[in-house]
Design an enzyme around this catalytic site. Structure first.
Site, short mmCIF file in Angstrom:
data_model
loop_
_atom_site.label_atom_id
_atom_site.label_comp_id
_atom_site.label_asym_id
_atom_site.label_seq_id
_atom_site.Cartn_x
_atom_site.Cartn_y
_atom_site.Cartn_z
N ASP A 104 34.07 40.67 50.82
CA ASP A 104 35.01 39.60 50.83
C ASP A 104 36.75 39.56 51.69
O ASP A 104 36.24 40.49 52.47
CB ASP A 104 36.06 39.99 49.24
CG ASP A 104 35.22 40.73 48.06
OD1 ASP A 104 34.25 40.37 48.21
OD2 ASP A 104 35.28 41.53 47.64
N1 URA Z 1 31.50 44.47 46.15
C1 URA Z 1 33.19 43.90 46.04
O1 URA Z 1 33.59 43.27 45.15
N2 URA Z 1 33.05 43.42 47.03
C2 URA Z 1 32.79 43.16 48.67
O2 URA Z 1 33.13 43.09 49.87
C3 URA Z 1 31.21 43.42 48.24
C4 URA Z 1 30.71 44.64 47.21
#
Ligand code: URA
Length: 236
Positions: A104
């Site tokens: 993310d």
């Molecule tokens: N889980 C999440 O919530 N975000 C990420 O970027 C990777 C795994």
């Protein structure tokens, strides 16, 4: 983007710039089939650069990079909203690299980038999901019940999560830190798992994929995987 030939060869790990200049002067380097001269440039993504008839860069060489993605970078090659993208951090590599899976915008840490599409597909295919460990910071204290809940499986809108592992739990005045290891790769999975048990994630960093660890790599920096690491990845 056009670059001096010696720079392209150096970035591909073939030789130092000075050595590459000698190769150009000796007539060993060609661009799109024509022998190059000192001072010539080429676009490593579009032109075919060869040394002794062997291609350099995106056509010939596979790149496997381990990047420490900073917060605020999008895990794509281009972003319609104009935000920074992870490939901005590997611009000197003369190939079209893609992130393997994604983190993310507000997640940092270990991200693989490669132009080896077959390996990228294998690593992200739901059937072959490899273990990933995240360093998670949440507000509040992680009770034994909550820990067991996260480890045993949490009901999310896309179904139950597979068993997970929590270790290295540390509790400070207002926050808890822990390592969470999962082997699925659903969208925003760690944040959603934590939210489902009543926790807001305030920091999230991926620190391991299979046997690859982030270690002390500074934020925004990358390293090339060793040939041994690539061979191990292909066997997973
Ligand atoms: N889980 C999440 O919530 N975000 C990420 O970027 C990777 C795994």
């Amino acid at each position: 983007m056009k670059e001096r030939l010696q720079k392209i060869m150096a970035a591909a790990g073939l030789a130092s710039r000075r050595e590459a200049e000698k190769w150009i002067a000796a007539g060993r380097v060609s661009v799109n089939g024509r022998i190059a001269s000192l001072g010539d440039s080429a676009d490593p993504e579009k032109d075919r650069v060869e040394v002794d008839g062997r291609p350099v860069g995106s056509e010939g060489r596979k790149y496997y990079l381990l990047l420490n993605k900073p917060i605020g970078y999008v895990s794509t090659r281009s972003d319609p909203e104009g935000r920074p993208v992870v490939t901005d951090l590997v611009k000197e590599i003369p190939a079209r690299l893609y992130p393997v899976g994604r983190l993310d915008l507000n997640t940092e840490g270990l991200l693989l980038l490669t132009n080896d599409g077959a390996l990228a597909n294998r690593l992200t295919h739901p059937r072959h999901q490899v273990e990933k460990t995240y360093l998670v910071r949440v507000r509040g204290t992680l009770s034994r019940e909550t820990r067991e809940h996260l480890e045993g499986g949490v009901l999310l809108e896309d179904g139950m999560t597979a068993p997970a592992r929590i270790d290295k739990v540390r509790t400070a005045a207002s926050h808890s830190w822990f390592h969470l290891t999962i082997h699925e790769g659903r969208n925003r999975q760690v944040r959603r798992m934590c939210e489902a048990v009543g926790f807001q994630v305030s920091r999230l960093k991926r620190i391991r994929i299979a046997f690859l660890e982030l270690d002390e790599l500074p934020s925004g920096k990358f390293r090339h995987l060793s040939p041994q690491e690539v061979a191990r990845l292909k066997k997973l």
